[in-house]
Design an enzyme around this catalytic site. Structure first.
Site, short mmCIF file in Angstrom:
data_model
loop_
_atom_site.label_atom_id
_atom_site.label_comp_id
_atom_site.label_asym_id
_atom_site.label_seq_id
_atom_site.Cartn_x
_atom_site.Cartn_y
_atom_site.Cartn_z
N SER A 49 0.80 -1.22 0.00
CA SER A 49 0.00 0.00 0.00
C SER A 49 0.84 1.27 0.00
O SER A 49 0.37 2.32 -0.44
CB SER A 49 -0.93 0.00 1.22
OG SER A 49 -0.20 -0.17 2.42
N GLY A 86 -1.81 -4.28 1.01
CA GLY A 86 -1.94 -5.45 1.87
C GLY A 86 -0.98 -6.57 1.55
O GLY A 86 -0.95 -7.59 2.26
N ASN A 115 3.84 -5.26 5.89
CA ASN A 115 2.70 -6.09 6.31
C ASN A 115 3.13 -7.38 6.99
O ASN A 115 2.37 -7.95 7.78
CB ASN A 115 1.81 -6.39 5.10
CG ASN A 115 1.05 -5.17 4.64
OD1 ASN A 115 0.40 -4.49 5.42
ND2 ASN A 115 1.15 -4.86 3.36
N ASP A 199 -4.97 6.85 9.77
CA ASP A 199 -4.65 5.54 10.36
C ASP A 199 -3.26 5.49 10.98
O ASP A 199 -2.90 4.52 11.64
CB ASP A 199 -4.79 4.43 9.31
CG ASP A 199 -3.85 4.62 8.12
OD1 ASP A 199 -2.94 5.48 8.18
OD2 ASP A 199 -4.03 3.90 7.12
N HIS A 202 -0.21 4.92 6.92
CA HIS A 202 0.06 5.25 5.52
C HIS A 202 0.40 6.73 5.37
O HIS A 202 -0.37 7.59 5.80
CB HIS A 202 -1.16 4.91 4.66
CG HIS A 202 -1.48 3.46 4.64
ND1 HIS A 202 -2.41 2.90 5.51
CD2 HIS A 202 -0.99 2.44 3.88
CE1 HIS A 202 -2.47 1.59 5.28
NE2 HIS A 202 -1.63 1.30 4.30
#
Length: 226
Positions: A49, A86, A115, A199, A202
């Site tokens: 991402s 992801g 991830n 979040d 990111h």
């Protein structure tokens, strides 16, 4: 009369050749500019991402900004972004062979691992997957640039250091280029939330140019070495 017939025949042959060439160009659907662009060496970005413009407006991520930089510097190369939000190093490892076959890149930029950490996967698995990707890319004739990923500060300093060393270890063992801190100037600012989305994982649009600039010096070296 015979000379006139030869001249007409020559003109006819030239016209026929030209028409055939135009027909071939038309059937391929490519202009001269498009054909030239298709011949440019490909930079394949395989990431998650952080490279797939998660939460960003299309065309504002660091990979798109890298395309602009190449154009500004008049560097003949075409960027293909094969990043998926992801994705893990295991996912990248499984996807890579088909990507190498499809795009035949001259350069591969690997931006994966974040991830893995978020899911608590073993560092040994991350290291093995990255090593396999580097070797597969090299065997396909591509030069490789590995981007070291930082984990959020709540993981603790010791874990963050050990995770960062995974990338350093792979780069040294495989003698491949490395960006030692992909998020330098983004994740280590006095206000760690300033350049991140809500979040706090990111980077936001304002951070993308910095990320691009972190990658560019090492990528430029690779492009110049070919």
């Amino acid at each position: 009369m015979e000379g006139l017939l030869k001249l007409k025949r020559r003109h006819f042959n030239v016209l026929t050749t030209a028409l055939c060439a135009l027909a071939a160009a038309g059937s391929s659907g490519l202009t001269h500019a498009q054909a030239a662009a298709a011949a440019d060496p490909i930079v394949l970005v395989v990431g998650d991402s952080l490279s797939a413009e998660y939460g960003l407006k299309r065309g504002t991520g660091w990979v798109a900004l890298m395309t602009e930089r190449l154009q500004q510097e008049k560097v003949r190369a075409r960027v293909v972004n094969a990043s998926i939000s992801g994705d893990t190093t295991s996912g990248g490892r499984s996807r890579l062979p088909a990507l190498l076959k499809q795009h035949k890149p001259a350069y591969v930029v690997i931006e994966l691992g974040g991830n893995d950490a978020l899911r608590g996967l073993p560092m040994s698995m991350t290291r093995e997957n990255l090593t396999t990707m580097v070797r597969a890319s090299r065997e396909a004739g591509a030069k490789v640039l590995l981007l070291a990923i930082e984990v959020p500060p709540n993981y603790g300093g010791k874990y963050a250091q050990e995770f960062r060393e995974v990338f350093t270890t792979v780069a040294k063992a495989e003698k491949t280029a490395l960006v030692s801190s992909f998020l330098k100037g983004v994740a280590d600012t006095p206000d760690p939330t300033a350049l991140f989305q809500a979040d706090r994982i990111h980077p936001n649009e304002s951070a993308q140019a910095t990320m691009r600039d972190n990658v560019w010096p090492e990528l430029r070296k690779l492009l110049a070495s070919r």
